[in-house]
Design an enzyme around this catalytic site. Structure first.
Site, PDB file in Angstrom:
ATOM      1  N   HIS A  12      -9.754  16.416   3.206  1.00  0.00           N
ATOM      2  CA  HIS A  12      -9.890  17.869   3.102  1.00  0.00           C
ATOM      3  C   HIS A  12      -9.911  18.269   1.622  1.00  0.00           C
ATOM      4  O   HIS A  12      -9.023  17.890   0.858  1.00  0.00           O
ATOM      5  CB  HIS A  12      -8.762  18.586   3.849  1.00  0.00           C
ATOM      6  CG  HIS A  12      -9.022  20.061   3.958  1.00  0.00           C
ATOM      7  ND1 HIS A  12      -9.766  20.599   4.986  1.00  0.00           N
ATOM      8  CD2 HIS A  12      -8.712  21.076   3.137  1.00  0.00           C
ATOM      9  CE1 HIS A  12      -9.881  21.904   4.797  1.00  0.00           C
ATOM     10  NE2 HIS A  12      -9.243  22.213   3.677  1.00  0.00           N
ATOM     11  N   ALA A  13     -10.918  19.032   1.223  1.00  0.00           N
ATOM     12  CA  ALA A  13     -11.119  19.334  -0.201  1.00  0.00           C
ATOM     13  C   ALA A  13      -9.932  20.093  -0.799  1.00  0.00           C
ATOM     14  O   ALA A  13      -9.335  20.950  -0.154  1.00  0.00           O
ATOM     15  CB  ALA A  13     -12.387  20.161  -0.365  1.00  0.00           C
ATOM     16  N   HIS A  55     -16.058  26.425  -4.794  1.00  0.00           N
ATOM     17  CA  HIS A  55     -14.746  26.900  -4.334  1.00  0.00           C
ATOM     18  C   HIS A  55     -13.623  26.163  -5.074  1.00  0.00           C
ATOM     19  O   HIS A  55     -12.711  26.786  -5.637  1.00  0.00           O
ATOM     20  CB  HIS A  55     -14.626  26.690  -2.819  1.00  0.00           C
ATOM     21  CG  HIS A  55     -13.280  27.047  -2.277  1.00  0.00           C
ATOM     22  ND1 HIS A  55     -12.987  28.303  -1.787  1.00  0.00           N
ATOM     23  CD2 HIS A  55     -12.132  26.331  -2.182  1.00  0.00           C
ATOM     24  CE1 HIS A  55     -11.711  28.328  -1.413  1.00  0.00           C
ATOM     25  NE2 HIS A  55     -11.166  27.150  -1.625  1.00  0.00           N
ATOM     26  N   GLU A  56     -13.719  24.842  -5.078  1.00  0.00           N
ATOM     27  CA  GLU A  56     -12.650  24.053  -5.708  1.00  0.00           C
ATOM     28  C   GLU A  56     -12.600  24.272  -7.218  1.00  0.00           C
ATOM     29  O   GLU A  56     -11.521  24.398  -7.804  1.00  0.00           O
ATOM     30  CB  GLU A  56     -12.823  22.562  -5.390  1.00  0.00           C
ATOM     31  CG  GLU A  56     -12.737  22.209  -3.904  1.00  0.00           C
ATOM     32  CD  GLU A  56     -11.508  22.776  -3.225  1.00  0.00           C
ATOM     33  OE1 GLU A  56     -10.472  22.981  -3.896  1.00  0.00           O
ATOM     34  OE2 GLU A  56     -11.573  23.041  -2.014  1.00  0.00           O
ATOM     35  N   HIS A  92     -10.600  27.200  -8.256  1.00  0.00           N
ATOM     36  CA  HIS A  92      -9.152  26.956  -8.383  1.00  0.00           C
ATOM     37  C   HIS A  92      -8.846  26.363  -9.762  1.00  0.00           C
ATOM     38  O   HIS A  92      -7.903  26.774 -10.438  1.00  0.00           O
ATOM     39  CB  HIS A  92      -8.678  25.963  -7.316  1.00  0.00           C
ATOM     40  CG  HIS A  92      -8.618  26.513  -5.923  1.00  0.00           C
ATOM     41  ND1 HIS A  92      -7.897  27.640  -5.590  1.00  0.00           N
ATOM     42  CD2 HIS A  92      -9.156  26.075  -4.755  1.00  0.00           C
ATOM     43  CE1 HIS A  92      -8.001  27.857  -4.275  1.00  0.00           C
ATOM     44  NE2 HIS A  92      -8.762  26.927  -3.754  1.00  0.00           N
ATOM     45  N   GLU A 119      -8.005  31.755  -3.662  1.00  0.00           N
ATOM     46  CA  GLU A 119      -9.079  31.270  -2.797  1.00  0.00           C
ATOM     47  C   GLU A 119     -10.403  31.971  -3.069  1.00  0.00           C
ATOM     48  O   GLU A 119     -11.467  31.448  -2.753  1.00  0.00           O
ATOM     49  CB  GLU A 119      -8.683  31.442  -1.323  1.00  0.00           C
ATOM     50  CG  GLU A 119      -7.459  30.644  -0.896  1.00  0.00           C
ATOM     51  CD  GLU A 119      -7.598  29.144  -1.149  1.00  0.00           C
ATOM     52  OE1 GLU A 119      -8.737  28.640  -1.190  1.00  0.00           O
ATOM     53  OE2 GLU A 119      -6.554  28.480  -1.346  1.00  0.00           O
ATOM     54  N   HIS A 175      -4.845  22.773   8.124  1.00  0.00           N
ATOM     55  CA  HIS A 175      -3.797  23.595   7.518  1.00  0.00           C
ATOM     56  C   HIS A 175      -2.532  23.709   8.360  1.00  0.00           C
ATOM     57  O   HIS A 175      -1.507  24.150   7.861  1.00  0.00           O
ATOM     58  CB  HIS A 175      -4.352  24.992   7.198  1.00  0.00           C
ATOM     59  CG  HIS A 175      -5.552  24.924   6.275  1.00  0.00           C
ATOM     60  ND1 HIS A 175      -6.756  24.404   6.677  1.00  0.00           N
ATOM     61  CD2 HIS A 175      -5.712  25.293   4.992  1.00  0.00           C
ATOM     62  CE1 HIS A 175      -7.622  24.458   5.669  1.00  0.00           C
ATOM     63  NE2 HIS A 175      -7.035  24.990   4.642  1.00  0.00           N
ATOM     64  N   TYR A 220      -7.116  32.846   3.151  1.00  0.00           N
ATOM     65  CA  TYR A 220      -8.568  32.721   3.276  1.00  0.00           C
ATOM     66  C   TYR A 220      -9.177  33.996   3.844  1.00  0.00           C
ATOM     67  O   TYR A 220     -10.251  34.414   3.447  1.00  0.00           O
ATOM     68  CB  TYR A 220      -8.941  31.520   4.142  1.00  0.00           C
ATOM     69  CG  TYR A 220      -8.395  30.216   3.598  1.00  0.00           C
ATOM     70  CD1 TYR A 220      -8.927  29.651   2.446  1.00  0.00           C
ATOM     71  CD2 TYR A 220      -7.337  29.562   4.214  1.00  0.00           C
ATOM     72  CE1 TYR A 220      -8.431  28.456   1.925  1.00  0.00           C
ATOM     73  CE2 TYR A 220      -6.832  28.369   3.706  1.00  0.00           C
ATOM     74  CZ  TYR A 220      -7.380  27.829   2.560  1.00  0.00           C
ATOM     75  OH  TYR A 220      -6.884  26.651   2.057  1.00  0.00           O
TER      76      TYR A 220
END
Ligand code: X8Z
Ligand code: ZN
Length: 598
Positions: A339-340, A369-370, A373, A397, A497, A507
């Site tokens: 999971h990323a 997305h990553e 962060h 997020e 999750h 999210y």
């Protein structure tokens, strides 16, 4: 057992006046000393914990599980001790920054254990086992043990209802064994939350938004009220198209949609259904997955493209260690957590991503997305330790997704991924593609934590775990399982999750706020066209304001930070509604003779 108010073995105790069981009145000066020492301890431990966790998640084994359990028990003991020590300062009139730090120490623990002997260790063993069970889960199909990626590919690509059902049910055979652990974990964590003065863990989780927990829950419902009409129209159209594809025996034109037909293991994002539901005569003329393959992108090049976007906004390139230390594809020789995620191992600039990237449009989105962060982490790295986090978790997020909303056809042409621009008539197609990703997600984004809140509050008991999950899925998403669920099913456990204990409301908030950020950025850029055609690529002025928002970290209440960038102080879905307005008109027209709802 050490009493918490007694300072116990805390190094901080040595700095505090007397170590005398908190009997001596504390002052604001004591608070400053306590906080400084607490931040020092947290910084040291968090680097140790992060490196242990990285080692485990990129190489799951008996030994790394053992190490992770140990590190996480020590970490829980530390944060719980610090949280309890804040009690000595209750009622003091502290400067806002100090009061904020005290509140973070008290409510910022995702999975608290009570301070009694052995509780943190038991909790750590359970959480490690849950997470490893998920990440190494397999189901045998066609004579081969398939992992989540492989089962997901079937769900994304197959149009055979029997095969879909098998892959969908097959993945859910990994989770029944988690149910007992999950129930025990909830007991322990609730006990921990109560020790810290919360009525249960739900209230603790909801206490991290600069408002009362009840008010935050109402906020979530208010935002859902703003976007629910969008979801209902999309649901109605998609259900009708699925009925056309599969026929009455598989998908009726009324009632919920069969969850395994929606092109995603959790029916949370429906982009792979695009060819089935696309507006005719609105073909954008390209498919991002195909374009990436055609232009010979590999996973590293996809990440480089993400980095280049941030560079175009004025951000420094990623450090060399990012490229040396990240895990960008799934290693063939060992079990990993696929999971990323994005990491900041030293709270400064040892930033990395961990992904099992494949060359497709979904992972191109996830790469952005990553990286969002990572850029956020680096932007706030000069704040005090306790403020090195998002303004709230929804901000964290939303950052990368907000940037990815600028992946427009114009942008793709600029970077050479496509050769010709679609005409304005293709806008409906582009919007449908985005709606399948963004609007489809909203009810799922909300129901996951609605389920957990019910569990943490004791309204949902282990006997009703699964039924409650499907009640919420039906109510919010309008979906149902492809067949009766087995007696021992624990379907929440089949979503990362839940065994991973990552709060999920973030999210839902992010999917609303990223459009708010996008609209504000486009206004700053002087954009006057439709929101879905706006790209902030290359705009350094926007980049500067964006950086200011991120640099603030959690140092002030989030409405102040939101205001910095958008001018407004409230989360608001009207930008999302505006973005999809042209598609809504079209959907309403398509649905006018259909009986919508379920
Ligand atoms: O978990 C994630 C990210 C890591 S924070 C990949 N997401 C949610 C999910 O996959 O369920 C992003 C979208 C929602
Ligand atoms: Zn994320």
């Amino acid at each position: 057992m050490k009493g918490f108010l007694a300072c116990g073995v805390s190094a901080i105790c040595m700095l505090l006046a007397g170590c005398d069981d908190g009997a001596k009145a504390k002052s604001a000066a004591d608070a400053a000393i306590f906080l400084e020492a607490a931040e020092q301890e947290l910084a040291e431990h968090s680097e140790f914990a992060a490196r242990t966790e990285w080692a485990q998640q990129t190489n799951i084994s008996y030994d790394t599980d053992w190490l992770l359990s140990r590190a996480s028990a020590i970490g829980t003991e530390l944060v719980v001790r610090l949280a309890n020590e804040t009690k000595a300062f209750e009622g003091l009139d502290l400067p806002p920054e100090q009061a904020r730090k005290m509140a973070f120490l008290r409510s910022g623990i995702v999975m608290p254990a009570p301070s009694r002997e052995g509780a943190a260790a038991e909790l750590a063993e359970i959480t490690t086992r849950l997470s490893s069970t998920y990440s190494t889960g397999k189901y045998e199909m066609k004579g081969k043990a398939l992992n989540l990626d492989e089962l997901s590919t079937i769900i994304e690509q197959s149009r055979d209802p029997n095969e879909l059902k098998e892959a969908w049910e097959g993945w859910r055979t990994v989770s029944p064994s988690m149910a007992g652990d999950y129930a025990r974990m909830v007991e322990i964590a609730n006990e921990g939350a109560r020790e810290l003065g919360f009525s249960n863990l739900a209230d603790m989780w909801l206490s991290n938004y600069d408002m009362a927990p009840e008010a935050m829950q109402e906020e979530a419902d208010r935002l859902w009220g703003q976007v629910e009409p969008l979801y209902r129209e999309l649901h109605c159209h998609v259900r009708a198209q699925l009925h056309d594809q599969y026929g009455d025996a598989v998908q009726s034109t009324s009632g919920p949609i069969r969850a395994d037909l929606l092109g995603n293991m959790w029916a949370q994002q429906w982009s792979t259904l695009y060819p089935l539901v696309a507006p005719r005569a609105a073909d954008p003329g390209y498919d991002l997955t195909e374009a990436l393959k055609q232009k010979k992108y590999d996973p590293v090049r996809m990440v480089k493209a993400g980095e280049a976007f941030f560079s175009s906004l004025g951000f420094d390139p990623l450090p060399a260690t990012f490229w040396e230390r990240s895990m960008i594809t799934r290693p063939k020789d060992r079990e990993v957590v696929c999971h990323a995620s994005a990491w900041d191992l030293d709270n400064v600039d040892d930033i990395r991503i961990k992904m099992c990237t494949e060359v497709n449009a979904e992972d191109f989105q996830t790469v952005h997305h990553e990286l969002g962060h990572n850029y956020y982490q680096r932007a706030y790295n000069k704040q005090d330790i306790l403020f090195r986090t998002g303004a709230h978790d929804g901000f964290h997020e939303a950052i990368g997704d907000f940037v990815a909303l600028s992946i427009t056809p114009e942008y793709l042409k600029q970077i050479g991924l496509i050769d010709t621009l679609p005409s304005p008539e293709a806008d409906l197609g582009l919007l449908m593609d985005r709606a399948l990703e963004k609007i489809a997600f909203l009810p799922f984004g909300l129901m996951v934590d609605k389920w957990r809140w019910g569990v943490f509050r004791g309204e949902t008991t282990p006997e009703t775990y699964n039924a409650a999950w499907w009640e919420l899925a039906k109510r919010y998403q309008g979906i149902a399982p492809p067949g009766p669920r087995p007696e021992n099913a624990f379907d929440p456990g089949a979503k990362y999750h839940i065994p991973g204990n990552t709060p999920y409301l973030r999210y839902f908030l992010s999917f609303v706020m990223q459009f708010q950020f996008h609209k504000a950025a486009c206004e700053q850029a002087g954009w006057t066209g439709p929101l879905h055609r706006c790209s902030i690529y290359g705009n350094k002025a926007v980049g500067e304001k964006f950086n200011a928002m991120m640099t603030a970290g959690a140092s002030q209440p989030w409405p102040d930070t939101l205001q910095l960038f958008t001018g407004g102080r409230e989360m608001d879905a009207s930008a999302m509604v505006e973005y999809f307005d042209p598609l809504m008109g079209w959907l309403k027209d398509q649905n006018k003779d259909r009986a919508c709802g379920w």
